[in-house]
Design an enzyme around this catalytic site. Sequence first.
Site, short mmCIF file in Angstrom:
data_model
loop_
_atom_site.label_atom_id
_atom_site.label_comp_id
_atom_site.label_asym_id
_atom_site.label_seq_id
_atom_site.Cartn_x
_atom_site.Cartn_y
_atom_site.Cartn_z
CD GLU A 12 -4.61 -2.57 6.90
OE1 GLU A 12 -5.45 -2.64 6.87
OE2 GLU A 12 -3.67 -1.49 6.07
NE ARG A 71 -9.49 -2.14 3.71
CZ ARG A 71 -8.50 -2.73 5.13
NH1 ARG A 71 -8.27 -3.29 4.00
NH2 ARG A 71 -8.21 -2.00 5.78
CG HIS A 92 -8.51 6.83 5.63
ND1 HIS A 92 -9.13 7.31 6.83
CD2 HIS A 92 -7.68 5.48 6.71
CE1 HIS A 92 -8.61 7.24 8.55
NE2 HIS A 92 -8.36 5.54 7.63
CD GLU A 144 -9.63 1.12 7.73
OE1 GLU A 144 -9.82 0.45 6.56
OE2 GLU A 144 -9.15 1.93 8.08
CD1 TRP A 187 -8.19 11.46 9.71
CD2 TRP A 187 -8.34 10.01 10.88
NE1 TRP A 187 -6.54 11.60 9.69
CE2 TRP A 187 -7.09 9.91 10.23
CE3 TRP A 187 -8.82 8.66 10.60
CZ2 TRP A 187 -6.16 8.47 10.26
CZ3 TRP A 187 -8.43 7.77 11.51
CH2 TRP A 187 -6.93 7.29 10.79
NE ARG A 225 -1.85 2.19 3.93
CZ ARG A 225 -2.53 2.52 4.26
NH1 ARG A 225 -3.77 2.66 4.61
NH2 ARG A 225 -1.69 3.25 5.79
CE1 TYR A 250 -4.81 6.39 7.85
CE2 TYR A 250 -4.65 6.17 5.27
CZ TYR A 250 -4.49 5.48 6.55
OH TYR A 250 -4.34 4.64 6.94
CG ASP A 310 -7.10 4.02 3.41
OD1 ASP A 310 -8.37 4.31 3.08
OD2 ASP A 310 -6.42 3.00 4.42
CG ASP A 317 -6.08 0.25 15.17
OD1 ASP A 317 -5.29 0.82 13.99
OD2 ASP A 317 -7.74 0.64 15.17
CD GLU A 337 -8.28 0.10 2.80
OE1 GLU A 337 -7.44 0.19 2.27
OE2 GLU A 337 -8.37 0.88 4.01
CG HIS A 396 -8.95 -2.72 9.75
ND1 HIS A 396 -9.60 -1.95 10.68
CD2 HIS A 396 -7.66 -2.01 9.14
CE1 HIS A 396 -8.51 -1.05 10.67
NE2 HIS A 396 -7.81 -0.52 9.92
O1 EZ4 Z 1 -7.26 4.70 9.44
O2 EZ4 Z 1 -6.28 1.84 12.41
O3 EZ4 Z 1 -6.05 0.69 5.93
N1 EZ4 Z 1 -6.19 0.60 7.32
C1 EZ4 Z 1 -6.57 2.45 8.35
C2 EZ4 Z 1 -6.29 2.78 9.57
C3 EZ4 Z 1 -7.30 2.94 10.28
C4 EZ4 Z 1 -7.01 2.42 11.60
C5 EZ4 Z 1 -8.24 2.88 12.39
O4 EZ4 Z 1 -7.52 2.75 13.77
O5 EZ4 Z 1 -7.53 2.90 7.20
O6 EZ4 Z 1 -5.04 3.21 9.15
CO CO Z 2 -8.21 1.66 5.74
#
Ligand code: EZ4
Ligand code: CO
Length: 402
Positions: free
Chosen positions: A339, A283, A212, A262, A402, A147, A159, A210, A316, A236, A312
């Site tokens: 991922e 995802r 986002h 996700e 975001w 990615r 991002y 991504d 985290d 994505e 995903h």
């Molecule tokens: O922003 O998991 O594809 N991965 C993502 C991550 C998300 C975080 C949010 O907690 O978009 O980086």
């Molecule tokens: Co993502």
Amino acid sequence: MIIKNIKVIVTSPGRNFVTLKIETDQGIYGLGDATLNGRELSVVSYLEDHVIPVLIGRDAHRIQDIWASLYKGAYWRRGPVTMSAISAVDVALWDIKAKAANMPLYQLLGGASRDGVLVYGHANGANIAETVAAVGSYIDQGYKAVRAQSGIPGVKGSYGVGKGTDHYEPADSTLPEETVWSTTAYLNFIPELFETLRKTYGNEIELLHDVHHRLTPNEAGALGKALEPYRLFWMEDCTPAENQDAFRLVREKTVTPLAVGEVFNSIHDCRRLIENQWIDYIRATLVHAGGVTHLRQIASLAELYQVRTGFHGATDLSPVCMGTALNFDLWVPNFGIQEYMKHSAATDEVFPHSYTFKDGYMHPGETPGHGVDIDEELAAKYPYEPKQLPIARLTDGTLWNW
Ligand code: EZ4
Ligand code: CO
């Protein structure tokens, strides 16, 4: 096998994780991931105050019935907090069942459908040159899919871009960090990134990106079309998906494959996306969308429509989720990609695991259960640190996605 005791373990070895440990009268225990980035303690309360009291004394083998009783029995269905709590219970119970069967979880699900699990890594940089170099370093490590995210000139806090040489970790401030978003700057910039990547590394490497949730459907369609010459594996989260019909508009404009989900927590978040074949990859993850029991249902629905999984797997999501996902990925018929963001050394030490990476593929290992444990003594040395995800504002100050 009776559920005797349940603990919620909160630890922060570099970032926060919530882990559920279910212990049985036969000495077998199971672990589930309950981490909801930036909202961790709400899931802790949901589990401790409302779920654990209901589970003590129940038969640990009755996974389906426990799932249904937590889902229907709360009256209030779905939502990320509820579903993260249910997921943690579900994954811990599958871990117990697989340990009791003395099998790795993938065997219990139906056995391996493939030799290894294709994963993609995260390359990022402050500009095109840095991102291109970062993609090269993943290729050197054996990755077959990467990615790519890059800082955009003149836009603060894009991002996916790490600070310094660190891996990208968005939840890094006590209160939400403010970032800026400019759709115009982004759309002007991104095609050049992928043009450069294809020129530098050729056509074989799989490239992902991504968005986002930052674009409208029409803008996403235009970006997908502009990226078609560079054959992305997927684009994505190109637009928010609360309105699933938005993806019809994107689909009509581009053949760039689409991945989303996700933030989904239920099959109802993606039913129309899948049935209408508006997406290529789903995802939704084990930790936020109801565990193995519910993801199996989502994957089966997706299989009917040639939609593949692409779970995903950011940092985290704890190693417990990763180990479970890899077992699921090795089995699931309609697997696409997984991922994979490497956890920190401190996280790996707290969560010893049997999964391995080699030449772009991962394997969950042969340990009975999902193959991930927790060192509770070590976990206790890393107390919870309140952290929230950033927010994004347009250049005029309007709050954006975001
Ligand atoms: O922003 O998991 O594809 N991965 C993502 C991550 C998300 C975080 C949010 O907690 O978009 O980086
Ligand atoms: Co993502």
